[in-house]
Every structure is written in C-alpha cells, then in structure tokens.
Design a protein around this motif. Structure first.
Motif, mmCIF file in Angstrom:
data_model
loop_
_atom_site.group_PDB
_atom_site.id
_atom_site.type_symbol
_atom_site.label_atom_id
_atom_site.label_comp_id
_atom_site.label_asym_id
_atom_site.label_seq_id
_atom_site.Cartn_x
_atom_site.Cartn_y
_atom_site.Cartn_z
ATOM 1 N N GLY A 25 -2.391 -22.578 -9.320
ATOM 2 C CA GLY A 25 -3.052 -21.990 -8.166
ATOM 3 C C GLY A 25 -3.185 -20.488 -8.317
ATOM 4 N N ILE A 26 -3.594 -19.852 -7.226
ATOM 5 C CA ILE A 26 -3.762 -18.403 -7.181
ATOM 6 C C ILE A 26 -2.532 -17.797 -6.514
ATOM 7 N N TYR A 27 -1.996 -16.700 -7.117
ATOM 8 C CA TYR A 27 -0.810 -16.025 -6.600
ATOM 9 C C TYR A 27 -1.042 -14.522 -6.532
ATOM 10 N N LEU A 28 -0.293 -13.893 -5.640
ATOM 11 C CA LEU A 28 -0.332 -12.441 -5.499
ATOM 12 C C LEU A 28 0.949 -11.867 -6.081
ATOM 13 N N VAL A 29 0.812 -10.922 -7.011
ATOM 14 C CA VAL A 29 1.961 -10.268 -7.636
ATOM 15 C C VAL A 29 2.014 -8.830 -7.134
ATOM 16 N N SER A 30 3.069 -8.521 -6.371
ATOM 17 C CA SER A 30 3.261 -7.164 -5.844
ATOM 18 C C SER A 30 4.292 -6.446 -6.689
ATOM 19 N N MET A 31 3.947 -5.240 -7.116
ATOM 20 C CA MET A 31 4.856 -4.395 -7.891
ATOM 21 C C MET A 31 5.478 -3.376 -6.939
ATOM 22 N N VAL A 32 6.830 -3.380 -6.872
ATOM 23 C CA VAL A 32 7.556 -2.712 -5.793
ATOM 24 C C VAL A 32 8.504 -1.673 -6.383
ATOM 25 N N ASP A 33 8.584 -0.485 -5.743
ATOM 26 C CA ASP A 33 9.494 0.551 -6.237
ATOM 27 C C ASP A 33 10.883 0.398 -5.634
ATOM 28 N N LYS A 34 11.789 1.324 -5.923
ATOM 29 C CA LYS A 34 13.183 1.207 -5.498
ATOM 30 C C LYS A 34 13.356 1.342 -3.992
ATOM 31 N N SER A 35 12.344 1.869 -3.295
ATOM 32 C CA SER A 35 12.404 1.986 -1.837
ATOM 33 C C SER A 35 11.730 0.808 -1.145
ATOM 34 N N ASN A 36 11.464 -0.258 -1.915
ATOM 35 C CA ASN A 36 10.777 -1.451 -1.405
ATOM 36 C C ASN A 36 9.357 -1.142 -0.936
ATOM 37 N N LYS A 37 8.763 -0.149 -1.549
ATOM 38 C CA LYS A 37 7.374 0.189 -1.266
ATOM 39 C C LYS A 37 6.482 -0.475 -2.313
ATOM 40 N N VAL A 38 5.476 -1.197 -1.841
ATOM 41 C CA VAL A 38 4.550 -1.877 -2.752
ATOM 42 C C VAL A 38 3.619 -0.851 -3.386
ATOM 43 N N MET A 39 3.703 -0.755 -4.709
ATOM 44 C CA MET A 39 2.862 0.200 -5.427
ATOM 45 C C MET A 39 1.463 -0.360 -5.683
ATOM 46 N N LYS A 40 1.413 -1.674 -5.982
ATOM 47 C CA LYS A 40 0.118 -2.301 -6.260
ATOM 48 C C LYS A 40 0.296 -3.806 -6.196
ATOM 49 N N THR A 41 -0.737 -4.518 -5.747
ATOM 50 C CA THR A 41 -0.741 -5.976 -5.713
ATOM 51 C C THR A 41 -1.965 -6.477 -6.464
ATOM 52 N N VAL A 42 -1.736 -7.439 -7.361
ATOM 53 C CA VAL A 42 -2.847 -8.015 -8.113
ATOM 54 C C VAL A 42 -2.830 -9.528 -7.936
ATOM 55 N N ARG A 43 -3.993 -10.135 -8.142
ATOM 56 C CA ARG A 43 -4.125 -11.588 -8.019
ATOM 57 C C ARG A 43 -4.112 -12.192 -9.409
ATOM 58 N N ILE A 44 -3.324 -13.242 -9.591
ATOM 59 C CA ILE A 44 -3.303 -13.928 -10.878
ATOM 60 C C ILE A 44 -3.565 -15.417 -10.665
ATOM 61 N N SER A 45 -4.015 -16.039 -11.744
ATOM 62 C CA SER A 45 -4.252 -17.469 -11.740
ATOM 63 C C SER A 45 -3.193 -18.125 -12.607
ATOM 64 N N LYS A 46 -2.445 -19.077 -11.999
ATOM 65 C CA LYS A 46 -1.453 -19.852 -12.732
ATOM 66 C C LYS A 46 -2.056 -21.231 -13.002
ATOM 67 N N ARG A 47 -2.180 -21.608 -14.259
ATOM 68 C CA ARG A 47 -2.687 -22.932 -14.557
ATOM 69 C C ARG A 47 -2.093 -23.415 -15.869
ATOM 70 N N ALA A 48 -1.657 -24.645 -15.854
ATOM 71 C CA ALA A 48 -1.030 -25.243 -17.013
ATOM 72 C C ALA A 48 -2.025 -25.410 -18.141
ATOM 73 N N ILE A 49 -1.520 -25.337 -19.362
ATOM 74 C CA ILE A 49 -2.374 -25.553 -20.529
ATOM 75 C C ILE A 49 -2.655 -27.048 -20.649
ATOM 76 N N ARG A 50 -3.917 -27.391 -20.727
ATOM 77 C CA ARG A 50 -4.278 -28.801 -20.841
ATOM 78 C C ARG A 50 -4.836 -29.077 -22.224
ATOM 79 N N PRO A 51 -4.545 -30.248 -22.771
ATOM 80 C CA PRO A 51 -5.073 -30.602 -24.112
ATOM 81 C C PRO A 51 -6.582 -30.701 -24.094
#
Length: 243
Positions: free
Chosen positions: A217-243
């Motif tokens: 599926g589609i997921y959001l990856v948030s990159m967070v600093d030491k103060s729990n502040k979100v520096m940037k969020t990107v969207r990624i696609s997770k999908r299994a490798i199929r033969p």
C-alpha cells in the motif's frame, strides 16, 4: 623592650590562630556555560567543586544553597552532592530539613560540593552560592562557594535546502528503506494513508529500516528531529516483489 613583649606575644598568638587553617573551595568562583537540549525536560547539568578542611582539627560541616539575589529562573531546580550523598531535587541544606547529616572531615580531608541544575526548558543565567558553616556553631561561616552559570538552548539550525534534500529510498520498496545521510533526523514515523502510525524507527547513519511486514500500500514516512518536530514527510509505495 618590656612594653614590646605583650605586643609581640599578641602577634605570635594571632599568627598561631590564623595558622590553624581554613576551609577552601576549588574552583571558586566556579564559572560555566552550557548548551543543553531544553526540549527534553529531563535534561540536567552540574558544576563540580570540592571543599577542603585545612584546619588542624576535625570539623563537622553544614551547607546551605542561597538563591536570594542570584537572579535564577524560577523554573530551575537544584540538588547537591557532598561526601555523604547526592540528595534529591529541592534539598537546599543538609541541616534542619529533610536531611540532617553533617559532612565530617578530618584535617586535610576533601568533600565534593557539586551543584546540579535542571532548567526545565528555560534558558538563563544564575549565580547561586553555597555557604559552608560549622554544624555545631551554624553562625560561623567557614567558606562561601560561588557558582556562576549560564544555560542556553542547544539548537540545530536546519536550512530549508537541507530539508528538501532529504530522500527516502528505494521507492517503491518491498522490504527495506533508507534515508539520505544527515545529522538531524532522530526518528522515522511511518503512518498509513489514514494517518495512523504503524511503525517507529530510531535512526542511525547508514542504517536501513525493515518495512517488509507492512501490507502492500501507500505509506507516509515522516522524518523527525530530536524535538519531535517533523522535518519532512514523503509518500512511499510498499509492494511485494512478484514473480
């Protein structure tokens, strides 16, 4: 000559009394500046000192932290460590309060006299003093130790260009993701498309992070600093490798 004898005897006696010794504190004054992570309420620091019994006799010593006139932020907390113990936050004397234990020193003995600070998110400067007195004659001040401290926030200045340059790869992915090298992202928060967090990762340079157990599926990856502040969020696609 006879008239000089009493005067000379007085000088000799005065010298003998003064030669008996004194208490010394090292360093005094103790001057320090700290940069701390004020976003963490558990952050603390200390100023290390010692005091020495230079008298030629056994002494029992009490100490009292004095904040009056020191211009310390009201939010700050303090604790002291001496030769007996490290006491809890807010204990400002070792006599007549929750603690009633003298520091006992033989001639030449040394005790630590560490003053700890917990700034509770507040920066500032402060000059508390610790008075050392005879435990059995508390009006007699043996020494006064001065602590001159400034605490500032340890901030990492991250430019917009550095935030933009953050990448998550590979995308799409089947099992692992990595992020571009940096020194300010402390965590990855992975959420589903509805915003529900499904994984957390503490980051380390060069590490990869296992997402193989997540459903495709589609997921959001948030990159967070030491103060729990979100520096940037990107969207990624997770999908299994199929033969």
């Amino acid at each position: 000559m006879k008239q000089l004898l009493p005067f000379l005897f007085f000088l000799f006696l005065s010298f003998q009394i003064s030669a008996q010794g004194e208490f010394t504190v090292e360093p005094n004054p103790n001057v320090e500046s700290f940069q701390l992570d004020l976003g963490n309420n558990d952050t603390e620091t200390l100023m290390h000192s010692i005091f020495i019994n230079n008298y030629d006799e056994f002494r029992r010593v009490k100490w009292t932290v004095t904040l009056q006139g020191a211009n310390c932020p009201a939010e700050w907390e303090y604790k002291v460590c001496d030769a007996n113990n490290c006491y809890v936050w807010g204990v400002l004397t070792n006599e007549g309060g929750p603690v009633d234990v003298a520091v006992e020193l033989m001639p030449g003995d040394t005790s630590r006299l560490d003053l700890y600070y917990k700034p509770n998110g507040i920066k500032g400067c402060c000059t508390p003093v610790i008075h050392l007195r005879d435990f059995d004659a508390p009006t007699d001040i043996l020494a006064t130790a001065s602590y001159d401290v400034c605490i500032d926030d340890l901030t990492t200045s991250v430019t917009e260009q550095e935030k933009v340059s953050l990448k998550v790869y590979p995308n799409p992915t089947a099992d692992y993701i990595s992020i571009s090298t940096n020194d300010f992202v402390e965590e990855l928060w992975i959420s589903n498309i509805l915003g529900k967090r499904v994984r957390n990762f503490k980051t380390n340079v060069g590490n990869s992070y296992d997402v193989s157990m997540l459903p495709d599926g589609i997921y959001l990856v948030s990159m967070v600093d030491k103060s729990n502040k979100v520096m940037k969020t990107v969207r990624i696609s997770k999908r299994a490798i199929r033969p």
